[in-house]
Scaffold this motif. Sequence first.
Motif, mmCIF file in Angstrom:
data_model
loop_
_atom_site.group_PDB
_atom_site.id
_atom_site.type_symbol
_atom_site.label_atom_id
_atom_site.label_comp_id
_atom_site.label_asym_id
_atom_site.label_seq_id
_atom_site.Cartn_x
_atom_site.Cartn_y
_atom_site.Cartn_z
ATOM 1 N N LYS A 37 36.514 43.886 44.771
ATOM 2 C CA LYS A 37 37.069 42.529 44.666
ATOM 3 C C LYS A 37 38.085 42.362 43.536
ATOM 4 O O LYS A 37 38.228 41.277 42.963
ATOM 5 C CB LYS A 37 35.944 41.502 44.529
ATOM 6 C CG LYS A 37 35.039 41.419 45.761
ATOM 7 C CD LYS A 37 33.966 40.366 45.588
ATOM 8 C CE LYS A 37 33.218 40.112 46.896
ATOM 9 N NZ LYS A 37 32.566 41.318 47.439
ATOM 10 N N PHE A 38 38.804 43.432 43.213
ATOM 11 C CA PHE A 38 39.928 43.288 42.298
ATOM 12 C C PHE A 38 41.004 42.437 42.980
ATOM 13 O O PHE A 38 41.174 42.487 44.202
ATOM 14 C CB PHE A 38 40.501 44.661 41.942
ATOM 15 C CG PHE A 38 39.769 45.358 40.828
ATOM 16 C CD1 PHE A 38 40.299 45.409 39.544
ATOM 17 C CD2 PHE A 38 38.546 45.965 41.063
ATOM 18 C CE1 PHE A 38 39.631 46.053 38.524
ATOM 19 C CE2 PHE A 38 37.861 46.610 40.051
ATOM 20 C CZ PHE A 38 38.404 46.657 38.768
ATOM 21 N N ASP A 39 41.724 41.668 42.170
ATOM 22 C CA ASP A 39 42.787 40.818 42.697
ATOM 23 C C ASP A 39 43.823 41.655 43.447
ATOM 24 O O ASP A 39 44.242 42.713 42.967
ATOM 25 C CB ASP A 39 43.454 40.071 41.536
ATOM 26 C CG ASP A 39 44.608 39.216 41.999
ATOM 27 O OD1 ASP A 39 44.358 38.153 42.575
ATOM 28 O OD2 ASP A 39 45.766 39.630 41.774
ATOM 29 N N ALA A 40 44.250 41.182 44.602
ATOM 30 C CA ALA A 40 45.160 41.948 45.457
ATOM 31 C C ALA A 40 46.485 42.233 44.763
ATOM 32 O O ALA A 40 47.032 43.336 44.873
ATOM 33 C CB ALA A 40 45.402 41.205 46.771
ATOM 34 N N ASP A 41 47.018 41.255 44.033
ATOM 35 C CA ASP A 41 48.289 41.474 43.331
ATOM 36 C C ASP A 41 48.133 42.500 42.216
ATOM 37 O O ASP A 41 49.023 43.325 41.993
ATOM 38 C CB ASP A 41 48.818 40.157 42.760
ATOM 39 C CG ASP A 41 49.319 39.210 43.847
ATOM 40 O OD1 ASP A 41 49.742 39.706 44.910
ATOM 41 O OD2 ASP A 41 49.282 37.986 43.633
ATOM 42 N N PHE A 42 47.005 42.462 41.518
ATOM 43 C CA PHE A 42 46.747 43.461 40.473
ATOM 44 C C PHE A 42 46.672 44.859 41.077
ATOM 45 O O PHE A 42 47.249 45.814 40.540
ATOM 46 C CB PHE A 42 45.444 43.154 39.734
ATOM 47 C CG PHE A 42 44.989 44.282 38.850
ATOM 48 C CD1 PHE A 42 45.550 44.462 37.597
ATOM 49 C CD2 PHE A 42 44.027 45.191 39.288
ATOM 50 C CE1 PHE A 42 45.160 45.525 36.780
ATOM 51 C CE2 PHE A 42 43.628 46.256 38.488
ATOM 52 C CZ PHE A 42 44.194 46.419 37.224
ATOM 53 N N VAL A 43 45.950 44.980 42.193
ATOM 54 C CA VAL A 43 45.814 46.286 42.843
ATOM 55 C C VAL A 43 47.179 46.823 43.252
ATOM 56 O O VAL A 43 47.492 48.000 43.046
ATOM 57 C CB VAL A 43 44.872 46.197 44.064
ATOM 58 C CG1 VAL A 43 44.871 47.505 44.847
ATOM 59 C CG2 VAL A 43 43.456 45.859 43.616
ATOM 60 N N THR A 44 48.017 45.951 43.810
ATOM 61 C CA THR A 44 49.359 46.363 44.231
ATOM 62 C C THR A 44 50.177 46.856 43.042
ATOM 63 O O THR A 44 50.843 47.894 43.117
ATOM 64 C CB THR A 44 50.090 45.193 44.904
ATOM 65 O OG1 THR A 44 49.392 44.838 46.107
ATOM 66 C CG2 THR A 44 51.507 45.577 45.284
#
Length: 248
Positions: free
Chosen positions: A195-202
């Motif tokens: 559940k890491f933030d999608a923008d952070f993962v990108t």
Amino acid sequence: MEKLQELDILEMPLEGLAAYWLSIKKITDAKKSRAILDEEIANTMEPYILHLLETVFSPLDVPLVRRLTEAKRDLILDEYRTKIDLMRLAIYAIASGENPRITLVRMDSKFAHPLMTEDRAFDMATAMFDAIKPKGVDRDTLLSVDHKLQTDRLLVKLLFFVMFARREGKENLQTFIPHMGSRFFSEGISLAIDKFDADFVTYHLEGIRDRVLIDTGRKMDMAMEMALGIRNKLAYDDIFRIARAYMP
């Protein structure tokens, strides 16, 4: 000599690549014939190394060899970037819960023309739901994701993972991780599951992508210079000096 058809230039360490060319130097000096080169050309699957073996040791003059090799380098790096970006888009979609149709549109933007129609892409991805069900099925092959796959096959597999996460929940991708192959992709999936933030993962994956491509380009440059050194019959120690110039 370690067989390069079992490796690839993106994943292999710089030292391993240098050792390969030093081995080529030793063997060509000992045998004093093209036999070792012809054998390597026949058995090598790695595209950039194959290009060097076929081009550097041809009658073409050195300036042309350099131009052709730089063109091949840029082509391969661009292909790797595209495939890594397709993985990154799929991971973003999984982390954010994006509609798979939107994901496919994003993926299609990486090409001048879509690789296939939307209907065909979804039909093939949907077929994977049934393909993975039988007991004893080879999931390492079915679910493997990496930069060596043909681009259309990679896109279909990635679309399947996005669809699976949407239907079954991204947490249920956990059982697939051991079969994914690519460390880049499996790490991104793990972050999405956690559940890491999608923008952070990108953003995180963009940094890894850029570092991998820079390192791969450096390995390609070293390989070209070492191969040209062998062609020019430089001494073993001088070939080794070329390699050391690219090592930290």
